[in-house]
Design a protein around this motif. Structure first.
Motif, PDB file in Angstrom:
ATOM      1  N   ALA A  76      10.290   5.106  11.957  1.00  0.00           N
ATOM      2  CA  ALA A  76      10.107   6.063  10.858  1.00  0.00           C
ATOM      3  C   ALA A  76       9.071   7.116  11.243  1.00  0.00           C
ATOM      4  CB  ALA A  76       9.670   5.341   9.589  1.00  0.00           C
ATOM      5  N   ALA A  77       9.417   8.361  11.015  1.00  0.00           N
ATOM      6  CA  ALA A  77       8.505   9.473  11.320  1.00  0.00           C
ATOM      7  C   ALA A  77       7.467   9.597  10.208  1.00  0.00           C
ATOM      8  CB  ALA A  77       9.304  10.768  11.434  1.00  0.00           C
ATOM      9  N   PRO A  78       6.280  10.093  10.521  1.00  0.00           N
ATOM     10  CA  PRO A  78       5.273  10.280   9.476  1.00  0.00           C
ATOM     11  C   PRO A  78       5.757  11.292   8.436  1.00  0.00           C
ATOM     12  CG  PRO A  78       4.344  10.726  11.659  1.00  0.00           C
ATOM     13  CD  PRO A  78       5.797  10.505  11.829  1.00  0.00           C
ATOM     14  N   ASP A  79       5.824  10.867   7.179  1.00  0.00           N
ATOM     15  CA  ASP A  79       6.297  11.737   6.103  1.00  0.00           C
ATOM     16  C   ASP A  79       6.201  10.977   4.785  1.00  0.00           C
ATOM     17  OD1 ASP A  79       7.300  13.963   4.860  1.00  0.00           O
ATOM     18  OD2 ASP A  79       9.286  13.865   5.772  1.00  0.00           O
ATOM     19  N   ASP A  80       6.452  11.668   3.680  1.00  0.00           N
ATOM     20  CA  ASP A  80       6.573  11.043   2.366  1.00  0.00           C
ATOM     21  C   ASP A  80       8.049  10.741   2.144  1.00  0.00           C
ATOM     22  OD1 ASP A  80       3.882  11.291   1.885  1.00  0.00           O
ATOM     23  OD2 ASP A  80       4.087  13.176   0.796  1.00  0.00           O
ATOM     24  N   TYR A  81       8.363   9.503   1.772  1.00  0.00           N
ATOM     25  CA  TYR A  81       9.739   9.085   1.547  1.00  0.00           C
ATOM     26  C   TYR A  81       9.907   8.650   0.096  1.00  0.00           C
ATOM     27  CZ  TYR A  81      10.348   8.966   6.614  1.00  0.00           C
ATOM     28  OH  TYR A  81      10.431   9.300   7.936  1.00  0.00           O
ATOM     29  N   GLU A  82      11.034   9.039  -0.508  1.00  0.00           N
ATOM     30  CA  GLU A  82      11.328   8.636  -1.871  1.00  0.00           C
ATOM     31  C   GLU A  82      11.888   7.212  -1.869  1.00  0.00           C
ATOM     32  OE1 GLU A  82      13.733  10.155  -5.828  1.00  0.00           O
ATOM     33  OE2 GLU A  82      14.215  11.039  -3.900  1.00  0.00           O
ATOM     34  N   VAL A  83      11.463   6.433  -2.848  1.00  0.00           N
ATOM     35  CA  VAL A  83      11.968   5.075  -3.060  1.00  0.00           C
ATOM     36  C   VAL A  83      12.734   5.104  -4.375  1.00  0.00           C
ATOM     37  CG1 VAL A  83      11.341   2.663  -3.428  1.00  0.00           C
ATOM     38  CG2 VAL A  83       9.972   4.080  -1.884  1.00  0.00           C
ATOM     39  N   TRP A  84      13.956   4.575  -4.379  1.00  0.00           N
ATOM     40  CA  TRP A  84      14.726   4.551  -5.620  1.00  0.00           C
ATOM     41  C   TRP A  84      15.214   3.144  -5.888  1.00  0.00           C
ATOM     42  CZ3 TRP A  84      16.045   7.186  -1.231  1.00  0.00           C
ATOM     43  CH2 TRP A  84      17.154   6.743  -0.526  1.00  0.00           C
ATOM     44  N   VAL A  85      15.226   2.788  -7.159  1.00  0.00           N
ATOM     45  CA  VAL A  85      15.624   1.451  -7.609  1.00  0.00           C
ATOM     46  C   VAL A  85      16.724   1.613  -8.651  1.00  0.00           C
ATOM     47  CG1 VAL A  85      14.861  -0.648  -8.790  1.00  0.00           C
ATOM     48  CG2 VAL A  85      13.330   0.516  -7.198  1.00  0.00           C
ATOM     49  N   THR A  86      17.763   0.776  -8.545  1.00  0.00           N
ATOM     50  CA  THR A  86      18.841   0.749  -9.527  1.00  0.00           C
ATOM     51  C   THR A  86      18.930  -0.661 -10.073  1.00  0.00           C
ATOM     52  OG1 THR A  86      20.026   2.407  -8.247  1.00  0.00           O
ATOM     53  CG2 THR A  86      21.281   1.200  -9.907  1.00  0.00           C
ATOM     54  N   CYS A  87      18.872  -0.783 -11.391  1.00  0.00           N
ATOM     55  CA  CYS A  87      18.959  -2.089 -12.037  1.00  0.00           C
ATOM     56  C   CYS A  87      20.358  -2.669 -11.837  1.00  0.00           C
ATOM     57  CB  CYS A  87      18.643  -1.974 -13.528  1.00  0.00           C
ATOM     58  SG  CYS A  87      16.989  -1.316 -13.821  1.00  0.00           S
ATOM     59  N   PRO A 113       0.832  -1.189   0.000  1.00  0.00           N
ATOM     60  CA  PRO A 113       0.000   0.000   0.000  1.00  0.00           C
ATOM     61  C   PRO A 113       0.873   1.249   0.000  1.00  0.00           C
ATOM     62  CG  PRO A 113       0.088  -0.904   2.214  1.00  0.00           C
ATOM     63  CD  PRO A 113       0.831  -1.861   1.315  1.00  0.00           C
ATOM     64  N   SER A 114       0.345   2.328  -0.498  1.00  0.00           N
ATOM     65  CA  SER A 114       1.139   3.553  -0.593  1.00  0.00           C
ATOM     66  C   SER A 114       1.222   4.275   0.750  1.00  0.00           C
ATOM     67  CB  SER A 114       0.548   4.484  -1.644  1.00  0.00           C
ATOM     68  OG  SER A 114      -0.765   4.854  -1.277  1.00  0.00           O
ATOM     69  N   ARG A 115       0.278   3.992   1.649  1.00  0.00           N
ATOM     70  CA  ARG A 115       0.300   4.561   3.007  1.00  0.00           C
ATOM     71  C   ARG A 115       0.428   3.409   3.986  1.00  0.00           C
ATOM     72  NH1 ARG A 115      -1.885   9.672   3.613  1.00  0.00           N
ATOM     73  NH2 ARG A 115      -2.853   9.105   5.589  1.00  0.00           N
ATOM     74  N   VAL A 116       1.460   3.459   4.830  1.00  0.00           N
ATOM     75  CA  VAL A 116       1.737   2.349   5.739  1.00  0.00           C
ATOM     76  C   VAL A 116       2.278   2.894   7.057  1.00  0.00           C
ATOM     77  CG1 VAL A 116       4.070   2.000   4.841  1.00  0.00           C
ATOM     78  CG2 VAL A 116       2.871   0.085   5.879  1.00  0.00           C
ATOM     79  N   SER A 117       2.003   2.167   8.138  1.00  0.00           N
ATOM     80  CA  SER A 117       2.498   2.584   9.443  1.00  0.00           C
ATOM     81  C   SER A 117       3.869   1.965   9.702  1.00  0.00           C
ATOM     82  CB  SER A 117       1.500   2.181  10.537  1.00  0.00           C
ATOM     83  OG  SER A 117       1.294   0.797  10.506  1.00  0.00           O
ATOM     84  N   PRO A 118       4.630   2.522  10.642  1.00  0.00           N
ATOM     85  CA  PRO A 118       5.954   1.973  10.951  1.00  0.00           C
ATOM     86  C   PRO A 118       5.860   0.496  11.319  1.00  0.00           C
ATOM     87  CG  PRO A 118       5.674   4.097  12.006  1.00  0.00           C
ATOM     88  CD  PRO A 118       4.343   3.722  11.430  1.00  0.00           C
ATOM     89  N   GLY A 119       6.813  -0.288  10.832  1.00  0.00           N
ATOM     90  CA  GLY A 119       6.823  -1.725  11.070  1.00  0.00           C
ATOM     91  C   GLY A 119       6.046  -2.517  10.035  1.00  0.00           C
ATOM     92  N   GLY A 120       5.287  -1.840   9.170  1.00  0.00           N
ATOM     93  CA  GLY A 120       4.495  -2.515   8.154  1.00  0.00           C
ATOM     94  C   GLY A 120       5.333  -2.914   6.952  1.00  0.00           C
ATOM     95  N   GLY A 163       9.874   6.238  -6.807  1.00  0.00           N
ATOM     96  CA  GLY A 163       8.493   6.219  -6.354  1.00  0.00           C
ATOM     97  C   GLY A 163       8.415   6.861  -4.982  1.00  0.00           C
ATOM     98  N   THR A 164       7.247   6.787  -4.352  1.00  0.00           N
ATOM     99  CA  THR A 164       7.041   7.410  -3.050  1.00  0.00           C
ATOM    100  C   THR A 164       6.227   6.487  -2.155  1.00  0.00           C
ATOM    101  OG1 THR A 164       7.010   9.577  -4.086  1.00  0.00           O
ATOM    102  CG2 THR A 164       6.129   9.455  -1.877  1.00  0.00           C
ATOM    103  N   VAL A 165       6.601   6.445  -0.874  1.00  0.00           N
ATOM    104  CA  VAL A 165       5.827   5.747   0.140  1.00  0.00           C
ATOM    105  C   VAL A 165       5.534   6.749   1.252  1.00  0.00           C
ATOM    106  CG1 VAL A 165       7.857   4.858   1.379  1.00  0.00           C
ATOM    107  CG2 VAL A 165       5.665   3.699   1.620  1.00  0.00           C
TER     108      VAL A 165
END
Length: 181
Positions: free
Chosen positions: A94-105, A41-48, A114-116
């Motif tokens: 993790a503090a409540p916020d939008d975090y960037e997700v990055w992937v490298t092939c 899910p795009s919105r998740v609580s800490p530990g999820g 992306g964003t979580v």
């Protein structure tokens, strides 16, 4: 006059030799792909946990992904259909916020972002089996405790009260009678 056909043949040969090289350069340029990472899910609580999917690396390859919200690096593997899939756990602090997700092939020819969103819920819930005898049923027990006694409890209480009243009345009546000898 013979130099013109020779020049023409040399030009064709040079073009034929350089064509595969230019096609290879174009393929390499197209292989440096960028794309997106879908987070579910795009919105998740800490530990999820979240599932990550991307098609930026192509089919059958592998990749690594990371975020400041993740507890550890996510390792992508080929999915059933097309693209790559991975799972990641959100840090418990993790503090409540939008975090960037990055992937490298893995081969270095592709990146995705992306964003979580990390959110805090008012009531924390266990994320792993709890050795507290009941685990996740604690929330259900709390709800049941708030409801109070039901109709069944009231009927049982009235019945026990009636039996006690009859016993007291019977005992009082026996004491009032004079003893007959």
């Amino acid at each position: 006059m013979r130099s013109l056909p020779l020049t023409f043949c040399a030009a064709i040969a040079a073009g034929a030799i350089s064509l595969p090289a230019s096609a290879a350069l174009a393929a390499t340029a197209n292989d440096d792909r960028s794309g997106t990472v879908s987070v579910s899910p795009s919105r998740v609580s800490p530990g999820g946990e979240v599932e990550l999917r991307t098609e930026a690396c192509g089919k059958g390859r592998s990749a690594r992904g990371n975020s400041e919200a993740f507890a550890s690096e996510a390792r992508f593997e080929p999915a059933d259909g097309k693209g790559l899939v991975a799972e990641a756990r959100i840090r418990s602090d993790a503090a409540p916020d939008d975090y960037e997700v990055w992937v490298t092939c893995k081969d270095g020819h592709g990146k995705a972002t992306g964003t979580v969103t990390v959110v805090h819920h008012s009531r924390p819930s266990p994320v792993a089996p709890v050795r507290a005898g009941g685990g996740g049923t604690a929330a259900l027990a709390e709800e049941a405790a708030d409801e109070g006694p039901g109709t069944r409890h009231a009927v049982i209480g009235l019945g026990l009260g009636a039996v006690a009243a009859v016993a007291v009345a019977f005992r009082s009546a026996r004491r009032r009678r004079p003893a007959q000898h």
